[in-house]
Design an enzyme around this catalytic site. Sequence first.
Site, PDB file in Angstrom:
ATOM      1  N   LYS C  76      39.871  37.866  29.918  1.00 18.95           N
ATOM      2  CA  LYS C  76      40.102  38.301  31.297  1.00 18.95           C
ATOM      3  C   LYS C  76      39.743  39.788  31.420  1.00 18.95           C
ATOM      4  O   LYS C  76      40.015  40.574  30.506  1.00 18.95           O
ATOM      5  CB  LYS C  76      41.573  38.065  31.666  1.00 18.95           C
ATOM      6  CG  LYS C  76      41.897  38.278  33.144  1.00 18.95           C
ATOM      7  CD  LYS C  76      43.365  37.939  33.421  1.00 18.95           C
ATOM      8  CE  LYS C  76      43.751  38.187  34.872  1.00 18.95           C
ATOM      9  NZ  LYS C  76      45.175  37.893  35.130  1.00 18.95           N
ATOM     10  N   SER C 151      46.084  34.986  39.113  1.00 22.08           N
ATOM     11  CA  SER C 151      44.923  35.849  39.073  1.00 22.08           C
ATOM     12  C   SER C 151      43.951  35.530  37.946  1.00 22.08           C
ATOM     13  O   SER C 151      42.805  35.957  37.993  1.00 22.08           O
ATOM     14  CB  SER C 151      45.375  37.296  38.963  1.00 22.08           C
ATOM     15  OG  SER C 151      46.005  37.518  37.720  1.00 22.08           O
ATOM     16  N   SER C 175      50.308  34.281  36.856  1.00 21.15           N
ATOM     17  CA  SER C 175      48.853  34.417  36.825  1.00 21.15           C
ATOM     18  C   SER C 175      48.131  33.664  35.713  1.00 21.15           C
ATOM     19  O   SER C 175      46.913  33.544  35.743  1.00 21.15           O
ATOM     20  CB  SER C 175      48.465  35.897  36.759  1.00 21.15           C
ATOM     21  OG  SER C 175      48.528  36.462  38.045  1.00 21.15           O
TER      22      SER C 175
END
Lengths: 97, 469, 480
Positions: C76, C151, C175
């Site tokens: 990420k 996210s 997330s």
Amino acid sequence: MEKLTKEEVLHVADLARLKLDENEIEDYAYKLKAIMDSISLINSIEVTDNEMTISPSTAKISLFKEQENKTISKADALKNAPNKIDPYIYVGGSIDE
Amino acid sequence: MSNYKITVGIEVHVELKTRNKVFSEVLNDTTAPVNTLVNEIDLGYPGTLPSLNENVINYGILTSLALNCTVTKHMHFDRKNYFYPDLPKGYQITQLNTPIGTNGYITLNSGKKIGIRELHIEEDTAKSLHQDNKTFLNFNRAGVPLLEIVSSPDINSKEEAGEYLEKLKELLLYLEVSDCKMEEGSMRADVNVSISKTNDLGCRIELKNIGSIHEIKDAIEQEALRQEQILSNNGTLKEQTRKYDASKKETILLRNKEVGNDYRYFKEPDLPYVDITDEQIETIRKKLVLLPDERRKIYLSKGIIPINVEKIIKNKEYSDYLNNFIDTDLDFKVASNLLLGDISSYLNKELISFSSLSLDKERFKSLVDSLSSKKISSKILKEILSSYLTTTDSIDTILKSKGINLNDNLSDLEAIIKQVIIDNNEAVLDYHNGKEKAFQYLIGMTMKQTKSSFSPQAVKDTLKKLLDN
Amino acid sequence: MSNYLDLSLEEIHTLLKNKTIKPIDLVNECFSKIEKNKDYNCYITLNKEQAEAKAKELENVPVSDDLLFGIPIAIKDNIITKDLKTTAASHMLYNFVPIYDAYVVKLLKQHNMIIIGKLNMDEFAMGSSNQTSYYGPVKNPLNKDLVSGGSSGGSACAVALGMPFLSLGTDTGGSIRQPSSFCGVVGMKPTYGLVSRYGLIAFASSLDQIGPITRTVKENALLLNAISEKDSNDLTQEGKKEEIKITDDIDLSKLKIAIPKFYLNDKIDKEILNKFNEIKSLLTSKGCQIDVVDIKYLENSVSLYQIIALGEASSNLARYDGIRYGYSTTKFTDINDFYKATRSEGFGPEVKRRLMIGSYLLSGANAKVYYEKALKIRHAMIEEFHNVFHAYDYIIGPTTTTLPYPLGANNDDPNKSFIDDILTIPVNMAGLPALNLPIGYSKDNLAIGMQIIANRFEENKIYNLANYLEQALNLGGKHE
């Protein structure tokens, strides 16, 4: 509908260092008020003790002994700076003392 | 006389001279080449987290104890949020709610106690240089540990302010926690001045960025005068931050205080609580021996004259050295004269420090003993000192090698003095007429003839004996 | 194109070990898959050259017994990678090339894993549909018209598409779990303090954790083992106490499971509740004791989240000032204008909105009144969880209240935008570990997930139950 004053909104924008146009100021005047109204409900919640949880971490702090020097090179320190004149990073705009 | 009462509170920041910074394992040396002692933590890079330096906590405990503070045993850090180019993270890690020390005091010579409200640990900012409408940043100082020491508003004159700061500085120097160099910024003081005719405090004006204790005293005086003038003309004061212009001898407005700074303090979630144990405190308390005021008492009791006591206290190396002899029969008065006089001159001339002499304690004592017993004169001292400090030779060996003869054959001396008496008729007459100076003159003439090879005491005694016969 | 990446980790390892394939084969296959699936927008930055170089370099290194050796992984983009651009999906860091590695990245490199690239996400992890990314939204792997969740949308979608099948995400209020649920993959939010946060671009310091997103439970446990070493750089971290081990024979009859009443509330989609109830029945039929319990304060978690997460965020994001790194404006009148212009041009609307709210909630007397109260309720909520775990081994519930929704659906109501996260936030507040396990599909073939929650540092327990359910459900990770 209740809202914050323009001055209150601008104070918050100043704290966050953000620019707002007139529409955004008006928008936040309502939004921040609405948030505050919903959040203020927590004040009616009873808690049995006064202890606060800053972090859910259960780690015991470990302090470093003064043995190392983990400095990086000046080149690395300056590498990402948008404005630099070796050996300095600089920013424009006057600042009072 | 003004009937306004001055009230002063002082916030002192000192840089701690720990080896490393407070939240990163980078060396703490603000004199290093620009931006060479930094890492990603000091630069506030995304993703970084603070570490915590054990020694900063220890220095904080030590200073708290020396300032008679209560040590906070369960403490955390807080974030103070504001934007400034020298503040890399956009917040400073400090201690708002649980300062490491609280409720202490410093005692002035008058016996008055100036309260220390609190003492907390925080990080220094980067150093900025303003030029051509730009701010140039050196991050070597970012993350250097600071102690902020906040006094209560107990100070009521510029003299008290000066003495408070001198005492505080002296204590921090003796604790060896900071260099306390105001001119280099390792000690900084913000001074809050207000005046009032009643017991309520007047409007608080903050004085910032003053370069020396001397100037702080002047600034307090000028600021109190300025406030008094405004008030006596029925003016009103507003909370302000001002600086001091030493050349014009006046304080100058920097900015009006806004409705209060909105620092949005909250508890630092990246650092767990720090717990300090009683054992830790007691171990550190043991280091609190022979603080300056205790040393003053000892020196006075051992006969050092007050002015020299202060000079010795000012020079911690000398003071520490003298403390080696507290339990001996060393003549402290002579020893202090020797250190402050001939040894200081020698060090100045050679441009070296006292510690680099590594003066052997036995040798120091025998030198002081020889002076104290008047075995050697101060004049002979000057001739032999350099050799004595740079070799391991004894006093006698040096005297011998320099051809100085410490003669103890009194008949030789008597012969010389008899001749001096003959050659200095007038002085002898003056002596008999009660002129003390004449006696000193005759000693001088004798010393000249003997090339100081007799001990001063012997010269004095023999001369007196021969003159009075 | 080869299909090695569809094989199990053990199978790939055997092929590597007996030199049937080389790491470069996996890397090449991964990049062709990424190219083929470009329109899902999973990646912000590809690490092609370095990944290929690393794969080549590994050809000269003997293959160890480490199952992760030579395996591609993606990260990420709010996790710091040295010399590899890290943007947090923000224009503010559009050109930011870090000078150090996050601790978890160091560990992956020690395992000789190959970093494929940096995954798309909501800007600074602020969002739950991956639509706040400066680099555009990530699409749902099961339906391109729908959101991936967020996210960690890129992390979940890339794993669902097997490009590659392992990734790292981060979880502040859901997330990892929510996009894992939307994309039908396994995502673990570890105990706060298990994985080092050093090098995780902070959103909310007391809530953030890095965790693995994978296609299977066992692979998830393996990756978590690798990233949970003790790190002295993160003082809030403890690291793992022991290696996680999954046993295939778990005695369900001894398990006591709690379902919070709040986790069955009427805001939750019926299809999700039905699927979850099937699991509940399955477990009951195997002898588990399952009780619905009342856990106080859960309904307050959105308020707590707004105060704590946004308060911390307003401080954590103050460092983006255009001076030391990142975007910097060129038009300004004075220093304050410089800050404001830089930040207004650099941050997207959702981030600015959250910074405004966070700054407001900490300003003036608000910090004392609301922030401290929130910390007290947080403490009380942790006590509540503690009491539940005194009597029960697990807490379970659905992961999300809704199925994946269409791209472009706007969440402008400041109070509603966190409603997506009401089932995931409490876990972050209490610092507990929680895993999203795919449990089936809706009638429109959209993924549905459940959360398995255990007490602090009991990841081992979670994996064992999840592994059992995964085997029992045998969904097989087939999505097309």
